[in-house]
Structures are given as structure tokens and as C-alpha cells.
Design a protein around this motif. Structure first.
Motif, mmCIF file in Angstrom:
data_model
loop_
_atom_site.group_PDB
_atom_site.id
_atom_site.type_symbol
_atom_site.label_atom_id
_atom_site.label_comp_id
_atom_site.label_asym_id
_atom_site.label_seq_id
_atom_site.Cartn_x
_atom_site.Cartn_y
_atom_site.Cartn_z
ATOM 1 N N VAL A 44 0.837 -1.200 0.000
ATOM 2 C CA VAL A 44 0.000 0.000 0.000
ATOM 3 C C VAL A 44 0.873 1.252 0.000
ATOM 4 N N TYR A 45 1.898 1.216 0.825
ATOM 5 C CA TYR A 45 2.844 2.334 0.922
ATOM 6 C C TYR A 45 3.556 2.541 -0.417
ATOM 7 N N MET A 46 3.973 1.432 -1.037
ATOM 8 C CA MET A 46 4.653 1.505 -2.328
ATOM 9 C C MET A 46 3.724 2.029 -3.416
ATOM 10 N N ALA A 47 2.472 1.530 -3.413
ATOM 11 C CA ALA A 47 1.510 1.973 -4.419
ATOM 12 C C ALA A 47 1.240 3.466 -4.288
ATOM 13 N N SER A 48 1.157 3.924 -3.043
ATOM 14 C CA SER A 48 0.908 5.346 -2.796
ATOM 15 C C SER A 48 2.111 6.200 -3.184
ATOM 16 N N SER A 49 3.325 5.685 -2.941
ATOM 17 C CA SER A 49 4.537 6.458 -3.204
ATOM 18 C C SER A 49 4.956 6.416 -4.668
ATOM 19 N N LEU A 50 4.842 5.231 -5.290
ATOM 20 C CA LEU A 50 5.361 5.044 -6.645
ATOM 21 C C LEU A 50 4.277 4.877 -7.695
ATOM 22 N N GLY A 51 3.046 4.481 -7.268
ATOM 23 C CA GLY A 51 1.980 4.250 -8.225
ATOM 24 C C GLY A 51 2.274 3.044 -9.101
ATOM 25 N N ALA A 52 1.795 3.093 -10.350
ATOM 26 C CA ALA A 52 2.061 2.035 -11.332
ATOM 27 C C ALA A 52 2.644 2.707 -12.567
ATOM 28 N N GLY A 53 3.956 2.807 -12.616
ATOM 29 C CA GLY A 53 4.620 3.505 -13.706
ATOM 30 C C GLY A 53 6.056 3.062 -13.845
ATOM 31 N N VAL A 54 6.897 3.914 -14.401
ATOM 32 C CA VAL A 54 8.250 3.525 -14.734
ATOM 33 C C VAL A 54 9.080 3.231 -13.489
ATOM 34 N N TYR A 55 8.929 4.008 -12.402
ATOM 35 C CA TYR A 55 9.770 3.798 -11.218
ATOM 36 C C TYR A 55 9.355 2.544 -10.445
ATOM 37 N N SER A 56 8.069 2.296 -10.365
ATOM 38 C CA SER A 56 7.628 1.055 -9.718
ATOM 39 C C SER A 56 8.069 -0.149 -10.547
ATOM 40 N N ASP A 57 7.999 -0.033 -11.883
ATOM 41 C CA ASP A 57 8.454 -1.124 -12.748
ATOM 42 C C ASP A 57 9.944 -1.389 -12.563
ATOM 43 N N ILE A 58 10.737 -0.325 -12.404
ATOM 44 C CA ILE A 58 12.177 -0.487 -12.196
ATOM 45 C C ILE A 58 12.450 -1.279 -10.917
ATOM 46 N N PHE A 59 11.768 -0.912 -9.828
ATOM 47 C CA PHE A 59 12.017 -1.638 -8.578
ATOM 48 C C PHE A 59 11.576 -3.090 -8.687
ATOM 49 N N PHE A 60 10.400 -3.323 -9.276
ATOM 50 C CA PHE A 60 9.896 -4.697 -9.357
ATOM 51 C C PHE A 60 10.781 -5.565 -10.240
ATOM 52 N N ILE A 61 11.335 -4.964 -11.293
ATOM 53 C CA ILE A 61 12.298 -5.691 -12.126
ATOM 54 C C ILE A 61 13.544 -6.021 -11.303
ATOM 55 N N ALA A 62 14.046 -5.049 -10.542
ATOM 56 C CA ALA A 62 15.260 -5.257 -9.754
ATOM 57 C C ALA A 62 15.052 -6.300 -8.662
ATOM 58 N N PHE A 63 13.873 -6.287 -8.064
ATOM 59 C CA PHE A 63 13.591 -7.201 -6.954
ATOM 60 C C PHE A 63 13.110 -8.568 -7.437
ATOM 61 N N LYS A 64 12.782 -8.656 -8.739
ATOM 62 C CA LYS A 64 12.164 -9.873 -9.261
ATOM 63 C C LYS A 64 13.082 -11.084 -9.156
ATOM 64 N N LEU A 65 14.332 -10.933 -9.555
ATOM 65 C CA LEU A 65 15.231 -12.087 -9.585
ATOM 66 C C LEU A 65 15.566 -12.585 -8.185
ATOM 67 N N PRO A 66 16.014 -11.727 -7.239
ATOM 68 C CA PRO A 66 16.246 -12.251 -5.889
ATOM 69 C C PRO A 66 14.978 -12.772 -5.227
ATOM 70 N N ASN A 67 13.831 -12.147 -5.520
ATOM 71 C CA ASN A 67 12.572 -12.626 -4.951
ATOM 72 C C ASN A 67 12.177 -13.968 -5.546
ATOM 73 N N LEU A 68 12.474 -14.150 -6.846
ATOM 74 C CA LEU A 68 12.230 -15.443 -7.492
ATOM 75 C C LEU A 68 13.025 -16.538 -6.797
ATOM 76 N N PHE A 69 14.319 -16.285 -6.558
ATOM 77 C CA PHE A 69 15.152 -17.287 -5.902
ATOM 78 C C PHE A 69 14.752 -17.473 -4.444
ATOM 79 N N ARG A 70 14.255 -16.414 -3.803
ATOM 80 C CA ARG A 70 13.748 -16.570 -2.430
ATOM 81 C C ARG A 70 12.616 -17.587 -2.393
ATOM 82 N N ARG A 71 11.704 -17.474 -3.337
ATOM 83 C CA ARG A 71 10.577 -18.401 -3.362
ATOM 84 C C ARG A 71 11.012 -19.812 -3.763
#
Length: 477
Positions: A25-52
């Protein structure tokens, strides 16, 4: 024991997901759904994938049976942990020095200026991969002693660290927020490791590791012990690499979806992320919690040649998941728009973002029951150390899911990616049910209250039809 372990897991997961909800909720409010949120989700995707994959699949499902069978448990655990830590440290250094190349692989559809922005953030987040392996390794050792609460609750520390990072970065530029969030991920990983230290001390693992290191030289000079250790060591890796694929279908499909979504309009990756986060709640709260609690029991029962005992435990888990996941599927699809509106629509997250995310969420939910039941059925293969067969079924499901992603993305856009994930879940369920054999399968599903199964199937079919109805009524991008 199963009920106690399940409630330990589910309560910890619920606590973690509550903090995760506030984080999102905090992230959605701060970053919304756009280029900066996409950048973070891309960056976090690979380590989060391996976490799961590590935390909910491959490592635990191959290490725990091997650890149970190992003759020299201390040396075995230290050797496996040391090898993985060294390899992940090396890989993290490679990503650090060649971050633009790896960023391009993760988001091939991004323009070059966005790749340049994302590259340093990808390198920061990738260090979490080493931390999360250490967390998973220590949690798996504690599961051997039937200690589940540490594994269940430790993820809450990651979410708390990310919330604090968002709090400290208030009123800053969105790119600065993304950097602060990335450093929060690393702080959360360190806190997760520290949480394990006292339980490891209490259950004697720290002493076991210390004694194993002291006797390392003696161990190396004893040929008979050395040969037995090598046998256990090789056996683990024979199981691990197939399990790496076999236990990670849903995560790999989500990863492929993110890659394909990078070719769509900005915000598509964020829609998938926000919808998948809510989809993962019932999956984690029920399916992952009960399969994590069930796995050590099934593995030990099969080692003791008590297969009927293992099947009875799987039967209880099967019926529990049938009822709970069918209810979650139907309720979630019926109220998909309201759920997204309540959770996310504020700040930079607009009404249009809510509409699209709710459509993606509804189509994800069609695959909730098959992915949940697949986790129960796959325990039979992992406990019999048939990781190769599990990997084969997972690969078939993954290929089918990817095929449907490319087929459906043109007419349905981002919705096609969510629908293809659900189709892959049904394929995986059918294959894992087939692997059990007809006798074992019917032993699990037959019950004195068999009418409940029929009701569950009808609910699932209703949810599926309702999801298709959403598309026919114009819920297409």
C-alpha cells in the motif's frame, strides 16, 4: 503435530503478509504504477524469485530428505551451505560488475535510458539472494527439529525493513525512494539471519557445526567415513538440480510474465505484481503453510516404510485445501474490484489502475486451487526422491504456460499473461496427480463425506466460468 505446525506456519505467514500488505500500500501510494515502480519490481524480481524457489521449493525439498538420510549431518550441512554461499557470492559479484547486461536480460523491452536507471538498483537488490539463501538454509535445519515458527515469521522482518525505508524516504524524488527501498531489502535480509541464531543455539546446531569443524581434519583422513560422506553429498546434488525446476513452476511463470510484460505499456509489470501479491496470500496462508508442515512428516514416514501413514496425512491436507482454496477463489473473483480498490487505490494509484489490476487478479485466482493441490501431490515425489520426474512435469507445465502467454498476449494484453499462468497450474496438477498412481490418488481423495469434493469442484467450475465471463463482457485491454 500437523495442526500445531500448520498453525505456526499460517500465523507467521499471515503476520508477514499483513506487513507485506502495508508495504505494498505504501509503495503503491509512493510510486503508483509507472516507470519507477516497474524499475524496482524488475530489480527485486530475480532475488525474490530465488527466495521463493529456495524458501518454498528446491533447496528445502532436496536438502531435508538428504539431511535425514545423511550419516554425518554436521559435515554434510556445513559443506552444502559453504558451497552455495561461495557460488552465490561469486554470482552477486558478477551481477554487480555487469549490471547493465543483466538488467537488459530482465527487462529486454525497456528503452535504454530506463535500463541505465535500473542497472544500479538491480545490482543492489541482487545481494539479497545470498542473504536469503542463508535464511533458507538455517530455516530448513530448524524444520528438521519441527521448529517452523522462525521460517514463518522471518519474512515479516523484510517487510518491516522495507516499510521503514519508505518512511525515511517520504517527500523525496521517486528514484531516491527506489534506492532507499533497495537498501531496506538488504537490511531486512540481515535481520532475518539474526532471528535464527538463538533457535539454532537452543536446538544444538551451533554446537554441531563447531564440533564438525574441529573434527574436519580427522574426518578427512578416515577413508571409510570420507566415502560415505561423498555418497551423501553426490546424492543431494542429484536431487537438487531437478528439484530446482520441479518446485518453481509458478515462480518461473511469473518471471517469464514479467519479461513479456516489459514489451507492453508502462504499468503492466506493476499490475502483475500487485495482483500476484494478493493471489499469493491464500496460496501461502493455506497451501504453502500446510505443505511445509507436512513435508518432514511425509518424508520421515516414507523413509520408515509407512506409506499409508503418509497418505493419510496427505488426505487431510487435500480436503482442507479443497475447501479453503475453492472458497478463496470464488470470493476473490466475485469481489476482485472491491479488494483492489480497498487495498491500493490511493495516492498515485488511480481508478484505472484498480480496474486493470482487479481483472489480472481475477484471472490469477482461477489457478489458485490447482497450484495449491499440486504442492500436496508433489510431496510424494520429493519424499521418494523422484525430483527428476517432478522436474519433467514442471517443465511441461512451464512450456505450456509460456506458449499460452505468447498466444494470449495479443488479444488480451496483460490479462493473457495471468490467464496463461492459471492454465499452467491446471496442467501441473493433472501431471502430479498422475504421478501418484490411481491407487494412491483415490486413497487421498476418497472420504466418507465425498459430497464435499463435488461441491468444491462445482465452486471451482463456477469461478472459472465467471472469470471467462469477465473477458466476454469486455474486460479486455
Amino acid at each position: 503435530m500437523l495442526k500445531k505446525a500448520f498453525f505456526s506456519n499460517s500465523s507467521g505467514i499471515l503476520c508477514s503478509r499483513i506487513f507485506g500488505f502495508f508495504r505494498d500500500v505504501y509503495m503503491a501510494s509512493s510510486l503508483g504504477a509507472g516507470v519507477y515502480s516497474d524499475i524496482f519490481f524488475i530489480a527485486f524480481k530475480l532475488p525474490n524469485l530465488f527466495r521463493r524457489i529456495f524458501g518454498e521449493g528446491a533447496f528445502t525439498q532436496s536438502f531435508l530428505p538428504s539431511f535425514i538420510h545423511a550419516r554425518y549431518k554436521g559435515m554434510f550441512a556445513l559443506s552444502i551451505g559453504g558451497i552455495f554461499c561461495f557460488c552465490l557470492l561469486f554470482l552477486s559479484l558478477v551481477v554487480f560488475y555487469f549490471s547493465p547486461f543483466f538488467t537488459k536480460l530482465l527487462a529486454f523491452g525497456f528503452p535504454q535510458e530506463t535500463i541505465d536507471l535500473a542497472a544500479p538498483i538491480v545490482s543492489i537488490n541482487f545481494w539479497y539472494l545470498l542473504l536469503v539463501f542463508i535464511v533458507t538454509f538455517l530455516s530448513t535445519l530448524l524444520q528438521y527439529k519441527n521448529v517452523f515458527w522462525v521460517n514463518a515469521y522471518n519474512t515479516a522482518l523484510l517487510n518491516i525493513a522495507m516499510i521503514l525505508a519508505l518512511t525515511f524516504s517520504q517527500d523525496r524524488d521517486k528514484l531516491e525512494v527506489v534506492y532507499m527501498l533497495s537498501y531496506g531489502v538488504l537490511c531486512g535480509g540481515i535481520a532475518q539471519i539474526l532471528l535464527h541464531l538463538y533457535p539454532l543455539y537452543r536446538h544444538g546446531f551451533l554446537r554441531l557445526f563447531w564440533l564438525s569443524m574441529l573434527h574436519c581434519k580427522v574426518f578427512q583422513t578416515t577413508l571409510n567415513k570420507k566415502n560415505k560422506f561423498k555418497s551423501d553429498f553426490k546424492d543431494f546434488f542429484k536431487q537438487f538440480f531437478p528439484a530446482l525446476l520441479g518446485s518453481s513452476t509458478a515462480q518461473l511463470i511469473a518471471f517469464i510474465e514479467t519479461f513479456i510484460a516489459s514489451f507492453l505499456s508502462f504499468g503492466s509489470i506493476s499490475y502483475l505484481y500487485y495482483a500476484n501479491r494478493i493471489f499469493q496470500l491464500p496460496l501461502a496462508l493455506f497451501a504453502i503453510a500446510i505443505s511445509t508442515a507436512l513435508f518432514p512428516m511425509v518424508a520421515k514416514a516414507i523413509k520408515a516404510s509407512q506409506e499409508q501413514k503418509a497418505l493419510e496425512a496427505m488426505k487431510k491436507a487435500f480436503w482442507f485445501l479443497c475447501i479453503t482454496l475453492c472458497a478463496c477463489t470464488l470470493g476473490g473473483i466475485m469481489l476482485s474490484k472491491e479488494i483492489i480498490w480497498l487495498l491500493y487505490q490511493r495516492g498515485s494509484f488511480s481508478a484505472q489502475d484498480t480496474l486493470i489490476t482487479s481483472q489480472v487478479f481475477a484471472l490469477y485466482l482461477i489457478g489458485l486451487l490447482p497450484f495449491g493441490l499440486s504442492r500436496i501431490f508433489s510431496l510424494w515425489l520429493y519424499s521418494h526422491r523422484l525430483q527428476g520426474r517432478a522436474a519433467k512435469y514442471s517443465l511441461i507445465s512451464l512450456i505450456c504456460g509460456t506458449f499460452f502467454s505468447f498466444v494470449l498476449i495479443k488479444p488480451l494484453g496483460v490479462l493473457g499473461l495471468a490467464l496463461s499462468s492459471s492454465i499452467a497450474g491446471f496442467i501441473l496438477l493433472i501431471l502430479n496427480a498422475y504421478a501418484l498412481g490411481a491407487k494412491n490418488f483415490f486413497c487421498i481423495i476418497l472420504h466418507k463425506n465425498a459430497a464435499i469434493l463435488l461441491v468444491g469442484i462445482l465452486i471451482c467450475e463456477t469461478a472459472l466460468l465467471y472469470g471467462i465471463k469477465l473477458l466476454l463482457e469486455g474486460y479486455i485491454l
